[in-house]
Motif scaffolding. Sequence first.
Motif, PDB file in Angstrom:
ATOM      1  N   PRO A 134       0.817  -1.226   0.000  1.00  0.00           N
ATOM      2  CA  PRO A 134       0.000   0.000   0.000  1.00  0.00           C
ATOM      3  C   PRO A 134       0.850   1.275   0.000  1.00  0.00           C
ATOM      4  CG  PRO A 134      -0.905  -1.592   1.536  1.00  0.00           C
ATOM      5  CD  PRO A 134       0.436  -2.120   1.099  1.00  0.00           C
ATOM      6  N   GLY A 135       1.863   1.326   0.835  1.00  0.00           N
ATOM      7  CA  GLY A 135       2.727   2.507   0.875  1.00  0.00           C
ATOM      8  C   GLY A 135       3.480   2.714  -0.419  1.00  0.00           C
ATOM      9  N   TYR A 136       3.989   1.622  -0.982  1.00  0.00           N
ATOM     10  CA  TYR A 136       4.717   1.687  -2.252  1.00  0.00           C
ATOM     11  C   TYR A 136       3.821   2.249  -3.349  1.00  0.00           C
ATOM     12  CZ  TYR A 136       6.794  -0.051  -6.592  1.00  0.00           C
ATOM     13  OH  TYR A 136       7.294  -0.156  -7.867  1.00  0.00           O
ATOM     14  N   CYS A 137       2.615   1.686  -3.469  1.00  0.00           N
ATOM     15  CA  CYS A 137       1.691   2.137  -4.522  1.00  0.00           C
ATOM     16  C   CYS A 137       1.266   3.582  -4.300  1.00  0.00           C
ATOM     17  CB  CYS A 137       0.472   1.219  -4.586  1.00  0.00           C
ATOM     18  SG  CYS A 137       0.860  -0.435  -5.161  1.00  0.00           S
ATOM     19  N   ASN A 138       0.896   3.929  -3.069  1.00  0.00           N
ATOM     20  CA  ASN A 138       0.461   5.299  -2.796  1.00  0.00           C
ATOM     21  C   ASN A 138       1.578   6.298  -3.076  1.00  0.00           C
ATOM     22  OD1 ASN A 138      -2.079   4.408  -2.091  1.00  0.00           O
ATOM     23  ND2 ASN A 138      -1.621   4.337   0.085  1.00  0.00           N
ATOM     24  N   PHE A 139       2.791   5.967  -2.699  1.00  0.00           N
ATOM     25  CA  PHE A 139       3.930   6.844  -2.964  1.00  0.00           C
ATOM     26  C   PHE A 139       4.107   7.043  -4.468  1.00  0.00           C
ATOM     27  CE2 PHE A 139       8.493   7.355  -3.886  1.00  0.00           C
ATOM     28  CZ  PHE A 139       8.733   8.556  -3.220  1.00  0.00           C
ATOM     29  N   ASN A 140       4.078   5.945  -5.226  1.00  0.00           N
ATOM     30  CA  ASN A 140       4.263   6.039  -6.673  1.00  0.00           C
ATOM     31  C   ASN A 140       3.139   6.785  -7.365  1.00  0.00           C
ATOM     32  OD1 ASN A 140       6.700   4.770  -6.700  1.00  0.00           O
ATOM     33  ND2 ASN A 140       5.889   2.774  -7.253  1.00  0.00           N
ATOM     34  N   LEU A 141       1.966   6.823  -6.740  1.00  0.00           N
ATOM     35  CA  LEU A 141       0.827   7.520  -7.343  1.00  0.00           C
ATOM     36  C   LEU A 141       0.774   8.997  -6.957  1.00  0.00           C
ATOM     37  CD1 LEU A 141      -1.803   4.676  -6.997  1.00  0.00           C
ATOM     38  CD2 LEU A 141      -0.877   5.603  -9.134  1.00  0.00           C
ATOM     39  N   SER A 142       1.771   9.472  -6.244  1.00  0.00           N
ATOM     40  CA  SER A 142       1.813  10.895  -5.909  1.00  0.00           C
ATOM     41  C   SER A 142       2.304  11.680  -7.128  1.00  0.00           C
ATOM     42  CB  SER A 142       2.710  11.155  -4.701  1.00  0.00           C
ATOM     43  OG  SER A 142       4.059  10.896  -5.022  1.00  0.00           O
ATOM     44  N   LEU A 143       1.811  12.881  -7.267  1.00  0.00           N
ATOM     45  CA  LEU A 143       2.133  13.707  -8.427  1.00  0.00           C
ATOM     46  C   LEU A 143       3.633  13.983  -8.530  1.00  0.00           C
ATOM     47  CD1 LEU A 143       0.998  15.114 -10.864  1.00  0.00           C
ATOM     48  CD2 LEU A 143       0.543  17.125  -9.444  1.00  0.00           C
ATOM     49  N   SER A 144       4.302  14.172  -7.392  1.00  0.00           N
ATOM     50  CA  SER A 144       5.743  14.455  -7.439  1.00  0.00           C
ATOM     51  C   SER A 144       6.521  13.273  -8.024  1.00  0.00           C
ATOM     52  CB  SER A 144       6.273  14.817  -6.051  1.00  0.00           C
ATOM     53  OG  SER A 144       6.102  13.744  -5.155  1.00  0.00           O
ATOM     54  N   VAL A 145       6.138  12.044  -7.679  1.00  0.00           N
ATOM     55  CA  VAL A 145       6.812  10.862  -8.229  1.00  0.00           C
ATOM     56  C   VAL A 145       6.500  10.732  -9.716  1.00  0.00           C
ATOM     57  CG1 VAL A 145       6.918   8.337  -8.156  1.00  0.00           C
ATOM     58  CG2 VAL A 145       6.955   9.653  -6.033  1.00  0.00           C
ATOM     59  N   MET A 146       5.249  10.962 -10.085  1.00  0.00           N
ATOM     60  CA  MET A 146       4.889  10.887 -11.506  1.00  0.00           C
ATOM     61  C   MET A 146       5.702  11.888 -12.324  1.00  0.00           C
ATOM     62  SD  MET A 146       0.839  10.166 -11.755  1.00  0.00           S
ATOM     63  CE  MET A 146       0.078  10.317 -10.162  1.00  0.00           C
ATOM     64  N   ARG A 147       5.877  13.101 -11.795  1.00  0.00           N
ATOM     65  CA  ARG A 147       6.681  14.107 -12.506  1.00  0.00           C
ATOM     66  C   ARG A 147       8.120  13.621 -12.693  1.00  0.00           C
ATOM     67  NH1 ARG A 147       4.396  18.533  -8.853  1.00  0.00           N
ATOM     68  NH2 ARG A 147       2.605  19.248 -10.043  1.00  0.00           N
ATOM     69  N   GLU A 148       8.710  13.068 -11.636  1.00  0.00           N
ATOM     70  CA  GLU A 148      10.089  12.578 -11.722  1.00  0.00           C
ATOM     71  C   GLU A 148      10.192  11.414 -12.698  1.00  0.00           C
ATOM     72  OE1 GLU A 148      12.885  14.006 -10.494  1.00  0.00           O
ATOM     73  OE2 GLU A 148      11.458  15.586  -9.973  1.00  0.00           O
ATOM     74  N   GLN A 149       9.214  10.497 -12.650  1.00  0.00           N
ATOM     75  CA  GLN A 149       9.207   9.383 -13.603  1.00  0.00           C
ATOM     76  C   GLN A 149       9.099   9.890 -15.031  1.00  0.00           C
ATOM     77  OE1 GLN A 149       9.617   6.077 -13.475  1.00  0.00           O
ATOM     78  NE2 GLN A 149       9.997   6.058 -11.287  1.00  0.00           N
ATOM     79  N   ALA A 150       8.272  10.908 -15.238  1.00  0.00           N
ATOM     80  CA  ALA A 150       8.102  11.471 -16.580  1.00  0.00           C
ATOM     81  C   ALA A 150       9.412  12.068 -17.088  1.00  0.00           C
ATOM     82  CB  ALA A 150       6.995  12.518 -16.571  1.00  0.00           C
TER      83      ALA A 150
END
Length: 159
Positions: free
Chosen positions: A106-122
């Motif tokens: 749950p923590g892993y998924c929620n963290f990855n679904l945060s906008l800041s992580v999505m921006r970095e992944q992008a």
Amino acid sequence: MPYEENSFDSVICVEGEPHMNSRQDFFREAFRVLKPGGKLFMADLVILKAIQDLSYFHQIIWKTAAKLWVVPHSNMSYGIDDYKQKLKDIGFKLTKFEFLGDRVLPGYCNFNLSLSVMREQAKVRGPFVGYVGGPMIDIILKMAFSNKIIEYIFVVAEK
């Protein structure tokens, strides 16, 4: 692996299923290169039941997640009991087999679904992966865990 038999005191594998053609082949090689009494440590994502024993809906969830992760079919088709048996058949003695999913996924998924992580992944992997592909994987992973299709495990096995 290009190592002599009985070369290592320990082998560590963290979330290796997408990176190996066959877990069973990996288990066999790990056993071969470990010294007697050596230990295999694994943190792994596993399916709880054999894929044919899942409902059709759950099969779709798991197959979709595995395809998005590019996990070979041979690593996603058998259940947790077969996983344990494959280790034992190769000669390992299981000394620890612990479910960690509730503390990890749950923590892993929620963290990855945060906008800041999505921006970095992008930035690193491109906008499609950052804003669409990655989040899809995490949503499906979360669904698979909450529907008791998969579990995150910690394994210690001794030669």
